[in-house]
Design an enzyme around this catalytic site. Structure first.
Site, PDB file in Angstrom:
ATOM      1  N   GLU A  87      -1.917  -1.455  -0.787  1.00 10.48           N
ATOM      2  CA  GLU A  87      -0.588  -1.885  -0.340  1.00 10.48           C
ATOM      3  C   GLU A  87      -0.312  -3.318  -0.789  1.00 10.48           C
ATOM      4  OE1 GLU A  87       0.431  -0.801   3.635  1.00 10.48           O
ATOM      5  OE2 GLU A  87       2.254  -2.007   3.652  1.00 10.48           O
ATOM      6  N   SER A 127       3.044   3.726  10.949  1.00  2.00           N
ATOM      7  CA  SER A 127       4.392   3.149  10.821  1.00  2.00           C
ATOM      8  C   SER A 127       5.374   3.920  11.704  1.00  2.00           C
ATOM      9  CB  SER A 127       4.856   3.171   9.353  1.00  2.00           C
ATOM     10  OG  SER A 127       4.707   4.456   8.792  1.00  2.00           O
ATOM     11  N   GLU A 160      -7.713   1.281   7.917  1.00  2.00           N
ATOM     12  CA  GLU A 160      -7.466   0.052   7.180  1.00  2.00           C
ATOM     13  C   GLU A 160      -8.730  -0.805   7.112  1.00  2.00           C
ATOM     14  OE1 GLU A 160      -4.195  -2.095   8.913  1.00  2.00           O
ATOM     15  OE2 GLU A 160      -2.813  -0.405   8.717  1.00  2.00           O
TER      16      GLU A 160
HETATM   17  O1  KIV Z   1       1.715   3.803   8.247  1.00  3.42           O
HETATM   18  C1  KIV Z   1       2.030   3.956   7.060  1.00  3.42           C
HETATM   19  O2  KIV Z   1       3.167   4.341   6.736  1.00  3.42           O
HETATM   20  C2  KIV Z   1       1.026   3.637   6.044  1.00  3.42           C
HETATM   21  C3  KIV Z   1       1.403   3.560   4.607  1.00  3.42           C
HETATM   22  C4  KIV Z   1       0.380   2.872   3.810  1.00  3.42           C
HETATM   23  C5  KIV Z   1       1.684   4.859   4.006  1.00  3.42           C
HETATM   24  O3  KIV Z   1      -0.088   3.433   6.387  1.00  3.42           O
END
Ligand code: KIV
Length: 283
Positions: free
Chosen positions: A186, A49, A119
């Site tokens: 999530e 992120s 993921e």
């Molecule tokens: O990139 C991110 O902030 C995440 C969240 C699930 C913590 O992968």
């Protein structure tokens, strides 16, 4: 808990067995990492992120390995005692298992992370298995998975129908069997999180997936009210720092314009007797 104690997976497991909840933040730099450790956070994930929150891209797909390693190193310097997770960026583990091992290894060897996160469910089982075999601790991530959502457009809660919920539970079990040491869920309904927590024996951390999980993770800039673009439904803002920061910058600009900054106390004087000498020399 002693802030000087290194938080390992075992410490996290012990906390959970003692009925305590795990706190985790997604953040990306040294000063915020130091503040988070000082505040007593258990774990930090250097999330992809960062591409959106720190770099202003529209999705997480633009994060790359060099970017993520640099941020992981900075966070490690600020918060050496937390359980540190490096988030594997798009295309750092998808192409081949060998690529995944090499890149995950960089997070551990160069970034000094305690674990890596990737993921996906069924599609990454072989990769997870290979990473664990290579002695790299792996955190799974199910539900809304932003890397694939950026491609499929499915930026919405997952597992809201009985069949898709069962699929999530099955994938969580398969990931655990493949060797993950922790799972992040999530945007999954709490009922589904509860079932996954019951069926698994590893820590399950929620981001928008309800209170049944063993812990919670949010993006630091979301809870501080700094990220200007949007705030997901599941975020609770613990501060509204954006106006405070803007006001501070405006005050700085005003002081420069008015000549009230810098004041006497912000300036350096020449050594005694040197000023007169200096003036003579430049005449
Ligand atoms: O990139 C991110 O902030 C995440 C969240 C699930 C913590 O992968």
């Amino acid at each position: 808990m002693d802030k000087n104690e290194k938080i390992t997976l075992e410490v996290i497991q012990n906390k959970i067995h003692a009925g305590q909840r795990i706190s985790m933040l997604a953040l990306y730099d040294y000063p915020f990492a130091a503040l988070a450790q000082q505040a007593g956070i258990d774990s930090i994930i250097v999330g992809d992120s960062a591409a959106m929150v720190n770099y202003g891209y529209d999705s997480t797909l633009q994060a790359d390995m060099d970017m993520m390693i640099r941020h992981t190193q900075a966070v490690k310097r600020g918060a050496p005692n937390v359980f540190l997770i490096g988030d594997m960026p798009f295309m750092s583990y998808q192409p081949t298992i060998e690529t995944a091992i090499r890149n995950a290894g960089r997070f551990i060897a160069e970034g000094h992370a305690d674990a890596v996160k990737l993921e996906g469910g069924t599609t990454v089982l072989d990769t997870v298995h290979a990473l664990v075999k290579a002695t790299i601790p792996v955190v799974g991530h199910l539900g809304l998975t932003p890397q694939s959502a950026a491609i499929t457009g499915k930026f919405k809660a997952q597992g809201r129908q009985a069949q898709s919920a069962v699929d999530l539970v099955n994938q969580a079990r398969q990931l655990e069997q493949a060797g993950i040491c922790m799972l992040i869920l999530e945007c999954v309904p709490n009922t589904v999180s509860e079932a996954i927590v019951q069926k698994l024996s590893i820590p399950v951390i929620s981001i928008g997936s309800g209170p049944a999980c063993h812990g919670q993770v949010l993006v630091l800039f979301d809870i501080l009210g700094i990220y200007p673009r949007f705030t997901p439904k599941f975020v609770r803002k613990y501060a509204q720092l954006a106006p405070t920061i803007t006001q501070a910058i405006q005050a700085y600009i005003r002081d420069i314009a008015q000549g009230t900054y810098p004041a006497q106390e912000h300036t350096y004087a020449m050594k005694p007797g040197e000023e007169e000498e200096f003036r003579k020399m430049i005449e």
